[in-house]
Design an enzyme around this catalytic site. Structure first.
Site, PDB file in Angstrom:
ATOM      1  N   LYS A  11       0.818  -1.216   0.000  1.00  0.00           N
ATOM      2  CA  LYS A  11       0.000   0.000   0.000  1.00  0.00           C
ATOM      3  C   LYS A  11       0.856   1.273   0.000  1.00  0.00           C
ATOM      4  CE  LYS A  11      -4.028  -2.215   2.070  1.00  0.00           C
ATOM      5  NZ  LYS A  11      -5.018  -2.149   3.170  1.00  0.00           N
ATOM      6  N   PHE A  59     -15.968   2.805   6.249  1.00  0.00           N
ATOM      7  CA  PHE A  59     -14.552   3.048   5.950  1.00  0.00           C
ATOM      8  C   PHE A  59     -14.255   3.168   4.457  1.00  0.00           C
ATOM      9  CE2 PHE A  59     -15.127  -1.567   6.185  1.00  0.00           C
ATOM     10  CZ  PHE A  59     -14.537  -1.986   5.000  1.00  0.00           C
ATOM     11  N   ARG A  87      -1.577 -14.567   4.120  1.00  0.00           N
ATOM     12  CA  ARG A  87      -2.352 -13.923   5.184  1.00  0.00           C
ATOM     13  C   ARG A  87      -1.620 -14.043   6.526  1.00  0.00           C
ATOM     14  NH1 ARG A  87      -6.627 -11.748   3.689  1.00  0.00           N
ATOM     15  NH2 ARG A  87      -7.671 -11.666   5.709  1.00  0.00           N
ATOM     16  N   HIS A 117      -2.141  -5.604   1.394  1.00  0.00           N
ATOM     17  CA  HIS A 117      -3.427  -6.275   1.155  1.00  0.00           C
ATOM     18  C   HIS A 117      -3.111  -7.661   0.635  1.00  0.00           C
ATOM     19  CE1 HIS A 117      -7.373  -7.236  -0.633  1.00  0.00           C
ATOM     20  NE2 HIS A 117      -6.643  -7.735  -1.634  1.00  0.00           N
TER      21      HIS A 117
END
Length: 141
Positions: A11, A59, A87, A117
């Site tokens: 990100k 959000f 993950r 992500h």
């Protein structure tokens, strides 16, 4: 275990802090092969489309604003049980709850600016990969 592909984004906050190499090193040391990668500055339309499942949630607007605030690195990772292992390496979405040594514990700034992500299932990985990459941009090795 099956070899899978998963989709990953580094990100804007992590890109801005020059953490790309450190994060890629973690991917590779965990046994992932990076089989596609590119840097993009997402448009509002791209971000809204990618996160469409969250539209209407409180959000959403902040997430789109953040994801379009600077360049991101997007990549396809390949490896055994790739979705779950990625993950696990990322850590909890909220960096305050992320285990030490995970990407979010080490590189996140906040719940929204959480550095990375990753796809949450094989099916979403396939959809997310296809959203950003054509087949000829993916290079199995």
């Amino acid at each position: 275990m099956a070899v899978e592909r998963t989709f990953s984004i580094i990100k804007p906050n992590a890109v801005a802090k020059n953490n790309i190499g450190a994060i890629y090193a973690r991917f590779e040391s965990a046994g992932f092969k990076i089989i596609a990668a590119k840097m993009l500055h997402l448009t509002k339309e791209q971000a809204e489309g990618f996160y469409a499942e969250h539209k209407g949630r409180p959000f959403f607007d902040g997430l789109v604003e953040f994801m379009t605030s600077g360049p991101v690195m997007i990549q396809v990772l390949e490896g055994e049980n790739a979705v779950q292992r990625h993950r696990d390496i990322m850590g909890a979405t909220n960096p305050d709850n992320a285990l030490a040594g995970t990407l979010r514990a080490d590189f996140a700034d906040s719940f929204t600016e959480n550095a990375v992500h990753g796809s949450d299932a094989v099916e979403s990985a396939q959809r997310e990969i296809a959203y950003f990459f054509s087949e000829n941009e993916i290079c199995p090795r």
